[in-house]
Design a protein around this motif. Structure first.
Motif, PDB file in Angstrom:
ATOM      1  N   VAL A 231     -10.880  16.403  -6.129  1.00 34.72           N
ATOM      2  CA  VAL A 231     -10.849  17.040  -7.480  1.00 34.72           C
ATOM      3  C   VAL A 231      -9.856  16.573  -8.358  1.00 34.72           C
ATOM      4  O   VAL A 231     -10.159  16.595  -9.370  1.00 34.72           O
ATOM      5  N   VAL A 232      -8.692  16.410  -7.857  1.00 37.29           N
ATOM      6  CA  VAL A 232      -7.574  15.821  -8.888  1.00 37.29           C
ATOM      7  C   VAL A 232      -8.076  14.371  -9.228  1.00 37.29           C
ATOM      8  O   VAL A 232      -7.860  14.164 -10.365  1.00 37.29           O
TER       9      VAL A 232
ATOM     10  N   VAL B 207     -11.065  13.500  -9.769  1.00 37.20           N
ATOM     11  CA  VAL B 207     -12.175  13.266 -10.652  1.00 37.20           C
ATOM     12  C   VAL B 207     -11.593  14.095 -12.150  1.00 37.20           C
ATOM     13  O   VAL B 207     -11.893  13.651 -12.953  1.00 37.20           O
ATOM     14  N   ALA B 208     -10.875  14.886 -11.911  1.00 40.58           N
ATOM     15  CA  ALA B 208     -10.161  15.632 -12.999  1.00 40.58           C
ATOM     16  C   ALA B 208      -9.591  14.522 -13.962  1.00 40.58           C
ATOM     17  O   ALA B 208      -9.382  14.422 -15.075  1.00 40.58           O
ATOM     18  N   GLY B 209      -8.481  13.797 -13.196  1.00 41.52           N
ATOM     19  CA  GLY B 209      -7.738  12.597 -13.863  1.00 41.52           C
ATOM     20  C   GLY B 209      -8.802  11.753 -14.669  1.00 41.52           C
ATOM     21  O   GLY B 209      -8.387  11.044 -15.810  1.00 41.52           O
TER      22      GLY B 209
ATOM     23  N   THR C 243     -11.765  12.249 -15.700  1.00 41.40           N
ATOM     24  CA  THR C 243     -12.405  12.911 -16.868  1.00 41.40           C
ATOM     25  C   THR C 243     -11.556  12.981 -17.874  1.00 41.40           C
ATOM     26  O   THR C 243     -11.934  12.792 -19.125  1.00 41.40           O
ATOM     27  N   LEU C 244     -10.096  13.463 -17.710  1.00 41.22           N
ATOM     28  CA  LEU C 244      -9.398  13.551 -18.834  1.00 41.22           C
ATOM     29  C   LEU C 244      -9.216  12.075 -19.400  1.00 41.22           C
ATOM     30  O   LEU C 244      -8.577  12.140 -20.722  1.00 41.22           O
TER      31      LEU C 244
ATOM     32  N   GLY D  94      -7.272  13.851 -23.602  1.00 47.08           N
ATOM     33  CA  GLY D  94      -6.593  15.221 -23.637  1.00 47.08           C
ATOM     34  C   GLY D  94      -5.615  15.476 -24.957  1.00 47.08           C
ATOM     35  O   GLY D  94      -5.305  16.680 -25.144  1.00 47.08           O
TER      36      GLY D  94
END
Length: 112
Positions: free
Chosen positions: A12-13, A15-17, A19-20, A25
């Protein structure tokens, strides 16, 4: 079981990184917009456009259809050339009438 949760949180970390990083951001975009490719319209520059030129014209296709700017440019140019030709035809017909000859056929009809 703890390894599963650790791997899930790590995924999750990551994928979130990613994506950002792609979306951005902050106030400045991480991936800047790319200028669209400018492709010549394929119409002749040195002479008036002929019917064969228009029949052979193939506009480049973009990811979501045709590039609107290129289509607008081609249509603007064709419109300008048609207006120029119409003005020239009207001028020649007026000169013909002034000389006493009857006006030519109605060119607004498409009898071809």
């Amino acid at each position: 079981m703890i390894v599963f949760w650790f791997l899930l949180i790590a995924l999750v970390v990551v994928v979130a990184g990613v994506t950002l990083a792609v979306v951005g951001g902050g106030t400045e975009a991480v991936l800047p917009d790319v200028d669209p490719e400018i492709v010549a319209d394929g119409l002749p520059e040195t002479r008036p456009v002929l019917r064969a030129d228009i029949e052979a014209l193939r506009l480049p296709v973009a990811a979501r259809g045709y590039r609107m700017a290129e289509v607008d440019d081609v249509l603007t140019r064709l419109g300008a050339e048609l207006a120029e030709r119409d003005a020239r035809i009207a001028e020649l017909e007026a000169a013909r009438v002034r000389q006493g000859a009857p006006a030519g056929p109605d060119l607004t009809k498409d009898d071809r």
